[in-house]
Design a protein around this motif. Structure first.
Motif, PDB file in Angstrom:
ATOM      1  N   GLU A  66      -2.765  -0.134   6.913  1.00 55.42           N
ATOM      2  CA  GLU A  66      -1.720  -0.584   5.996  1.00 55.42           C
ATOM      3  C   GLU A  66      -0.871  -1.662   6.675  1.00 55.42           C
ATOM      4  O   GLU A  66      -0.563  -2.694   6.080  1.00 55.42           O
ATOM      5  N   ASP A  68      -1.732  -3.738   8.934  1.00 55.77           N
ATOM      6  CA  ASP A  68      -2.492  -4.993   9.061  1.00 55.77           C
ATOM      7  C   ASP A  68      -2.823  -5.609   7.697  1.00 55.77           C
ATOM      8  O   ASP A  68      -3.525  -6.621   7.631  1.00 55.77           O
ATOM      9  N   GLY A  69      -2.327  -4.980   6.612  1.00 59.33           N
ATOM     10  CA  GLY A  69      -2.522  -5.578   5.294  1.00 59.33           C
ATOM     11  C   GLY A  69      -3.915  -5.387   4.722  1.00 59.33           C
ATOM     12  O   GLY A  69      -4.338  -6.155   3.862  1.00 59.33           O
ATOM     13  N   LEU A  90      -7.809  -8.660   1.113  1.00 63.56           N
ATOM     14  CA  LEU A  90      -8.366  -8.833   2.461  1.00 63.56           C
ATOM     15  C   LEU A  90      -9.132  -7.581   2.895  1.00 63.56           C
ATOM     16  O   LEU A  90     -10.221  -7.678   3.484  1.00 63.56           O
ATOM     17  N   ALA A  93     -12.517  -7.666   1.365  1.00 62.07           N
ATOM     18  CA  ALA A  93     -13.436  -8.606   2.034  1.00 62.07           C
ATOM     19  C   ALA A  93     -13.985  -7.981   3.323  1.00 62.07           C
ATOM     20  O   ALA A  93     -15.191  -8.048   3.603  1.00 62.07           O
ATOM     21  N   VAL A  94     -13.091  -7.359   4.076  1.00 61.56           N
ATOM     22  CA  VAL A  94     -13.502  -6.700   5.322  1.00 61.56           C
ATOM     23  C   VAL A  94     -14.450  -5.538   5.007  1.00 61.56           C
ATOM     24  O   VAL A  94     -15.519  -5.392   5.616  1.00 61.56           O
TER      25      VAL A  94
ATOM     26  N   LEU B 101     -17.990 -10.538   9.489  1.00 60.06           N
ATOM     27  CA  LEU B 101     -16.741  -9.770   9.505  1.00 60.06           C
ATOM     28  C   LEU B 101     -15.697 -10.460  10.390  1.00 60.06           C
ATOM     29  O   LEU B 101     -14.526 -10.609  10.017  1.00 60.06           O
ATOM     30  N   VAL B 104     -14.105 -13.469   8.739  1.00 61.72           N
ATOM     31  CA  VAL B 104     -13.057 -13.091   7.771  1.00 61.72           C
ATOM     32  C   VAL B 104     -11.758 -12.748   8.502  1.00 61.72           C
ATOM     33  O   VAL B 104     -10.673 -13.206   8.127  1.00 61.72           O
ATOM     34  N   HIS B 108      -8.054 -14.847   8.519  1.00 58.23           N
ATOM     35  CA  HIS B 108      -6.907 -14.234   7.852  1.00 58.23           C
ATOM     36  C   HIS B 108      -5.816 -13.758   8.798  1.00 58.23           C
ATOM     37  O   HIS B 108      -5.000 -12.918   8.421  1.00 58.23           O
ATOM     38  N   VAL B 112      -2.536 -11.183   8.065  1.00 66.81           N
ATOM     39  CA  VAL B 112      -2.277  -9.976   8.853  1.00 66.81           C
ATOM     40  C   VAL B 112      -0.889 -10.045   9.489  1.00 66.81           C
ATOM     41  O   VAL B 112      -0.128  -9.069   9.452  1.00 66.81           O
ATOM     42  N   ALA B 115       1.670  -9.385   6.844  1.00 66.55           N
ATOM     43  CA  ALA B 115       1.656  -7.976   6.449  1.00 66.55           C
ATOM     44  C   ALA B 115       2.393  -7.120   7.482  1.00 66.55           C
ATOM     45  O   ALA B 115       3.149  -6.207   7.129  1.00 66.55           O
ATOM     46  N   ARG B 116       2.203  -7.438   8.748  1.00 69.79           N
ATOM     47  CA  ARG B 116       2.881  -6.653   9.797  1.00 69.79           C
ATOM     48  C   ARG B 116       4.389  -6.816   9.737  1.00 69.79           C
ATOM     49  O   ARG B 116       5.136  -5.844   9.903  1.00 69.79           O
ATOM     50  N   TYR B 119       5.589  -4.814   6.770  1.00 72.22           N
ATOM     51  CA  TYR B 119       5.484  -3.369   7.035  1.00 72.22           C
ATOM     52  C   TYR B 119       6.601  -2.914   7.984  1.00 72.22           C
ATOM     53  O   TYR B 119       7.271  -1.922   7.747  1.00 72.22           O
TER      54      TYR B 119
END
Lengths: 123, 123
Positions: A66, A68-69, A90, A93-94, B101, B104, B108, B112, B115-116, B119
């Motif tokens: 979560e 790391d989005g 994202l 995609a991963v 992988l 990607v 991104h 990430v 997002a951190r 969060y």
């Protein structure tokens, strides 16, 4: 990698991309993401799907994903409240790449089993 | 999974496919396979490529990947003898998915990082 002008490189030990790669491919991260690629899950159902994970490890894994989005945690209004986990774009995609990887590994179990027998016979 | 009539399933805790998935996605396994997708490597050059790995961890990782039939170790006749690592066809298939992988994840890093921040601000 704090300098955004540098290109991300998982081979560089300080790069944020390596950390994210390692969360996505951690022991339980890879299985949680692959499960969430099938459908959204409530915590307890996800724990049943990822056979063998402890409550604590699944909870830590989901928090990392979560942060790391990759995963979204949604609290649904209900009594008692329900918590559901799903993938972000994202995360999707991963997870799609992980699912393809898993398919290759599952299809080649006989190859791996034969390689192990051959390797162990040489020792 | 010892019964070959059962279908491989990484979600089942005893399945050989889960073990193989976890070797391929281990902390150093994923980077070693991705490096070997670029070219064959001698041990010391591979260790330089996989920034941060110890000699012992790289050696253990390569042994596990060799045992599972993902990597081949070739001793080249020379004085002193040279040892080279390369991918098997199965290792190539696995490494190609890991490389996608990684792409990607590397692309991104800004997602990430954002997002951190988001969060951590909520905690």
């Amino acid at each position: 990698m704090d300098d955004p002008t540098l290109e991300a490189d998982v081979f560089a030990r300080g790069c944020l991309s390596r950390e994210t790669l390692q969360s996505a491919t951690s022991r339980w991260g890879v299985l949680a993401l692959a499960a969430l690629a099938e459908s959204d899950y409530r915590f307890s159902a996800l724990r049943r799907r990822v056979d063998g994970v402890s409550e604590r490890m699944l909870s830590q894994t989901l928090q990392t994903l979560e942060r790391d989005g990759l995963v979204v945690r949604t609290v649904l209004e209900a009594i008692p409240p329900k918590v559901e986990y799903s993938l972000t774009p994202l995360g999707r995609a991963v997870a799609d790449h992980l699912t393809s990887l898993i398919r290759v590994v599952e299809e080649h179990v006989p190859t791996v089993a034969a390689a192990r027998i051959e390797y162990d016979a040489r020792r």
